[in-house]
Design an enzyme around this catalytic site. Structure first.
Site, PDB file in Angstrom:
ATOM      1  N   ASP A  91       0.822  -1.205   0.000  1.00 21.58           N
ATOM      2  CA  ASP A  91       0.000   0.000   0.000  1.00 21.58           C
ATOM      3  C   ASP A  91       0.858   1.257   0.000  1.00 21.58           C
ATOM      4  O   ASP A  91       1.929   1.314   0.613  1.00 21.58           O
ATOM      5  CB  ASP A  91      -0.894  -0.015   1.254  1.00 21.58           C
ATOM      6  N   GLU A 112       1.267  -0.389  -5.122  1.00 19.14           N
ATOM      7  CA  GLU A 112       0.355   0.712  -5.402  1.00 19.14           C
ATOM      8  C   GLU A 112       1.215   1.972  -5.446  1.00 19.14           C
ATOM      9  O   GLU A 112       1.514   2.572  -4.419  1.00 19.14           O
ATOM     10  CB  GLU A 112      -0.723   0.843  -4.313  1.00 19.14           C
TER      11      GLU A 112
END
Length: 715
Positions: free
Chosen positions: A398, A451
C-alpha cells in the site's frame, strides 16, 4: 526486618532494570540463596531438587522473600500460600536465557529473517518446564514487565531482563496459549507509559479491547498450496479485491466469520472466473473505518472474524478452489493509538522523532523509520511471515508513493531533504528493494505488487537491474484516464480520445495490473456504475463496454467486490454489498458478463500470455475519434494465438466496419458485450465473420452500440 538494599527496593517498587541480578538463586558467602517477589503471598517455601524444603524469610511486607536453598541445585520450586490456598510455583528467575547469542547477533545486525520465531510470545518447553517465552524490543526503556492473566496484570510480578541491543525477555512457567498479556514499560526519563500490545503478537482481543493473546502457531494447520505458477507473468491474473467485513453480512448486520467466508467466498470467486482473491488488510487494527490500513498488530489476523486457525482455514479454502491469495500489506505508516507502536519505549522507536519525517499529514499516522535496522528487520520479517505461516501467495504493498518521496503531500519547508539534498527517501528505497529481494529469494513463486501512483521508474524491474524489485505495479494512470473518459457523455468523447490511447505509450514500461479498486468507489467518487452517463440502458451498456475494454487491454486485472454486478451506491464498510440487485436483469447481466470475460481471459492465450510485453499488442484502429471506436490485436506465444478486440464507446451501430486482421479464414465472435444475455440489444455478427481478401485480410463487421466484441480465428 533487616535493612534492604537499593536493589530490593527497586524490585518492590517495580523499577528494577535487571531483576535476574537479584531474584532467583545466587551464590553468596558460599551458600545458595533464593529470593522471590510474590505480592499477596503470606508464606513462601523453597523446595530443592530432592524434595527438601526450607521456609523463606519475608524481608518486605510487599511480598519479598529470601532464604537459603536446601542442598543446592538449580531445579528448585516455590510453594506459596495465598490466603487459604497453597500453590506450587516455578520461579521464572531460575531459567536460562531465551535468546541465543546467535539470535542476538543477527538481531543486532538486522538480518534475522525469522524474528517472529523469537520475539513476541511463544509457548515452549524450557529447561523441562512448559510455559511461554516473552521477548520485546525496547532499547530505551528503564524497565519492562510482562503483565497478563497469569499474574493478575501486576507489573511488579514479572519484570524482564534486557539483552543485546535492547531485547527484553522472560520465560514465564505455566503461562499458556489463550492468555491475554501486554507489556508495562518505564521510559528513559522514568515515565510510566500506557500498557503496550505486543508488536509481534499472533492474535489480539477484539476492539475496543487491545490485549495481545498468546497463540501457538504450531497448532495452526497450515493451508495447502496454491496451484503452481499462479502468479507468473504469462499466466492469467484476474484479482477479486475483497473487504472481509462487508462482502456479505448475516442477519442483524453481523460479520461473517473466517470459516463462514471460507464456505462462500472462494466458491463464488471461482464460479466468477477470478484467479486470485485479494484481501484488504487483515492485520489487527483498532478502527473499522480505516479498512485495515492503520494496523497496530502486523502479525495478527484481525480477531473480528475469528482466530488465526480460522484465518488459515479461509486461505486453505481459497487454495482448494484453485485461487491465489494476495494480502494488502501496509508498511508505510501506522496509527498513534496509545497501545500501539508509537513512542513504544518512551522514545520514537519505530517512527521518526521529527514530525517532518515521522508523521503523515494526510492520514494523521506515524511513518516508520526505515533507516533503523530493527525497524526494517521487523517489517521484512512481517512480509515473510504471512507467506510462511499462512501460505499467502502475494503482497500488494500500500501507498508506495508516500514511502518513496520525503516531500509526499507536504508543504514547502515541511520536509527534510536526504543526504544529497533530494526528495527521494533513500532508506525507504533500500527497504523496498530488500523486502522484494528477500521475499522472492525465499518464495520464488510469490508475487508483490506496488500501489505506486507516480512515474517512479522500474518499480517492477529486478533489484539487480536498478529496479525496486516488485513483480507488478498498479496502473493508476490507466485507471484515472479511462474512468475520466468513460464518465463523459459519448457526444463529447471524441475530444478526449487520447485518454484511451495514452496508456499504451507506457503500458509495457512496467508489469502492470489494471485496478478498479476500493479507492474508486468511495469518498464521493460514486460507484463505477454511478460514473456512467446516460439513461439506464446507456449506463449499463457503458459499464459493460468499459469492463470489456479492460479485459481486452494489456495488463493483469483487478476488480473490487460489488463492481462485478454493478453496485449502484458507493461502498460502505459497515454494510453488506447489495446482493439483492441481482434480482434485476441488468445487474445480473453485468455479473454474467464479468464471469464470461474472466473465462475468455483465462482460456485465450492471446489475452494473457504477453500481458506485459509490447510484442503482445498492436493497434488496429486509433484514428476514429468521431466514431469513438478503438480496435487492437492481442497476441500470445503461438503465431495463431491472436484475438481482435473492437470497442465502440458511442451509442451508434456501425455496419460494414472494416478491421484488418493478420490472416484470412473464419473469425469467431468469442464475446459480445451487447448480447441480450448481458442485458444488451443483441446487435452483432451472428457468431462469426469471414475475413475478406484484398489489401491484406479484413473483417467486415457490425459493431454494436456501447459495446465491445472479441474475435478469434477458428482453427
Amino acid at each position: 526486618m533487616t535493612e534492604l538494599s537499593a536493589e530490593a527496593h527497586a524490585i518492590v517498587e517495580g523499577r528494577h532494570s535487571d531483576p535476574f541480578s537479584y531474584l532467583g538463586m545466587h551464590e553468596e558467602d558460599g551458600k545458595a540463596v533464593v529470593r522471590a517477589f510474590l505480592p499477596e503471598a503470606t508464606q513462601v517455601d523453597v523446595v530443592g531438587e530432592h524434595g527438601h524444603t526450607a521456609t523463606l524469610t519475608r524481608i518486605h511486607d510487599a511480598g519479598l522473600f529470601a532464604g537459603a536453598l536446601p542442598q543446592g541445585g538449580l531445579h528448585y520450586q516455590l510453594r506459596a500460600r495465598f490466603g487459604e490456598h497453597v500453590i506450587e510455583l516455578e520461579d521464572p528467575y531460575r531459567f536460562p536465557p531465551v535468546l541465543s547469542e546467535y539470535d542476538l547477533y543477527l538481531l543486532g545486525e538486522g538480518t534475522h529473517q525469522r524474528i517472529y520465531d523469537k520475539l513476541g510470545a511463544h509457548p515452549m518447553n524450557h529447561d523441562g518446564v512448559d510455559g511461554v517465552a516473552f521477548v520485546v524490543l525496547a532499547p530505551n526503556a528503564q524497565r519492562v514487565s510482562v503483565v497478563g492473566d497469569f499474574n493478575h496484570w501486576n507489573p511488579r510480578r514479572h519484570p524482564m531482563r534486557v539483552r543485546g541491543n535492547g531485547y527484553w525477555e522472560l520465560f514465564i512457567p505455566r503461562a499458556r496459549s489463550g492468555d491475554h498479556y501486554k507489556f508495562d514499560i518505564i521510559g528513559p526519563r522514568g515515565q510510566h507509559l500506557p500498557m503496550k500490545s505486543d508488536p509481534l503478537a499472533f492474535a489480539a482481543e477484539l476492539r475496543p479491547k487491545t490485549a495481545s493473546i498468546v497463540t501457538d502457531l504450531a497448532a495452526v494447520r497450515p493451508p495447502r498450496s496454491a496451484p503452481q505458477d499462479i502468479n507468473a507473468r504469462h499466466r492469467p491474473i484476474s484479482i477479486y479485491e475483497v473487504h472481509l467485513g462487508s462482502w456479505r453480512r448475516k442477519d442483524r448486520n453481523e460479520w461473517l466469520t473466517y470459516r463462514e467466508l471460507a464456505d462462500q467466498l472462494p466458491r463464488y470467486a471461482r464460479d466468477m472466473g477470478f484467479t486470485h482473491i485479494e484481501f484488504l488488510p487483515v492485520s489487527e487494527h483498532p478502527f473499522d473505518g480505516s479498512w485495515g490500513y492503520q494496523p497496530t498488530g502486523l502479525f495478527a489476523p484481525t480477531s473480528r472474524f475469528g482466530s488465526p486457525a480460522d484465518f488459515a482455514a479461509l486461505v486453505d479454502a481459497c487454495h482448494g478452489e484453485g485461487l491465489g491469495v494476495i494480502l494488502d500489506w501496509v508498511p508505510g505508516h501506522f496509527p498513534d493509538d496509545p497501545h500501539g507502536l508509537g513512542h513504544f519505549d518512551g522514545t520514537a522507536l519505530y517512527e521518526h522523532a521529527d514530525p517532518r519525517q515521522g508523521r503523515h499529514l494526510d492520514w494523521g499516522t506515524l511513518i516508520y523509520n526505515y533507516g533503523r535496522t530493527e525497524v526494517t528487520n521487523f517489517l521484512v520479517s512481517n512480509a515473510l511471515f504471512w507467506l510462511e505461516h499462512y501460505g499467502i501467495d502475494g503482497l500488494r504493498v500500500d501507498a508506495v508513493a508516500s514511502m518513496l518521496y520525503l516531500d509526499y503531500s507536504r508543504p514547502a519547508g515541511g520536509w527534510i531533504p536526504n543526504q544529497h539534498g533530494g526528495r527521494e527517501n533513500l532508506e525507504a528505497i533500500a527497504f523496498l528493494r530488500r523486502v522484494n529481494a528477500e521475499l522472492y529469494a525465499r518464495f520464488p513463486q510469490a508475487m508483490t505488487a506496488a500501489e505506486e501512483s507516480t512515474a517512479w521508474p522500474q518499480v517492477s524491474r529486478p533489484v539487480d537491474h536498478g529496479g525496486l524489485g516488485f513483480g507488478y505495479k498498479w496502473n493508476m494512470g490507466w485507471m484515472h484516464d479511462t474512468l475520466k473518459y468513460i464518465g463523459k457523455d459519448p457526444v463529447h468523447r471524441k475530444f478526449h480520445h487520447g485518454d484511451i490511447l495514452f496508456g499504451l505509450h507506457y503500458a509495457f514500461s512496467e508489469n502492470f495490473i489494471l485496478p478498479l479498486s476500493h479507492d474508486e468507489v468511495v469518498h464521493g467518487k460514486r460507484s463505477i456504475l454511478g460514473r456512467m452517463p446516460g439513461d439506464e440502458w446507456q449506463r449499463f451498456a457503458n459499464l459493460r463496454a468499459y469492463y470489456s475494454f479492460m479485459f481486452g487491454h494489456p495488463g493483469k486485472k483487478l476488480l473490487f467486490m460489488g463492481c462485478e454486478f454493478g453496485q449502484n451506491r458507493e461502498w460502505n464498510h459497515d454494510h453488506s454489498l447489495d446482493w439483492h440487485l441481482l434480482d434485476d436483469r441488468n445487474h445480473a447481466g453485468v455479473q454474467a458478463l464479468i464471469g464470461d470475460l474472466n473465462r475468455l481471459y483465462r482460456t485465450t492465450p492471446a489475452l494473457h500470455e504477453l500481458d506485459c510485453e509490447a510484442s503482445g499488442f498492436e493497434w488496429l484502429i486509433t484514428d476514429d475519434a468521431s466514431g469513438n471506436v478503438f480496435a487492437w490485436l492481442r497476441r500470445g506465444f503461438d503465431e495463431r494465438a491472436v484475438c481482435v478486440v473492437v470497442v465502440n464507446f458511442s451509442p451508434n451501430v456501425y455496419h460494414n466496419y472494416r478491421v484488418r486482421v493478420p490472416f484470412g479464414g473464419r473469425w469467431r465472435e468469442a464475446l459480445n458485450s451487447d448480447s441480450a444475455h448481458y442485458g444488451g440489444s443483441n446487435v452483432g455478427n451472428t457468431g462469426a465473420v469471414e475475413a475478406l481478401q484484398g489489401d491484406g485480410h479484413q473483417l467486415n463487421l457490425t459493431i454494436p452500440p456501447l459495446a465491445a466484441i472479441f474475435l478469434v480465428p477458428e482453427s
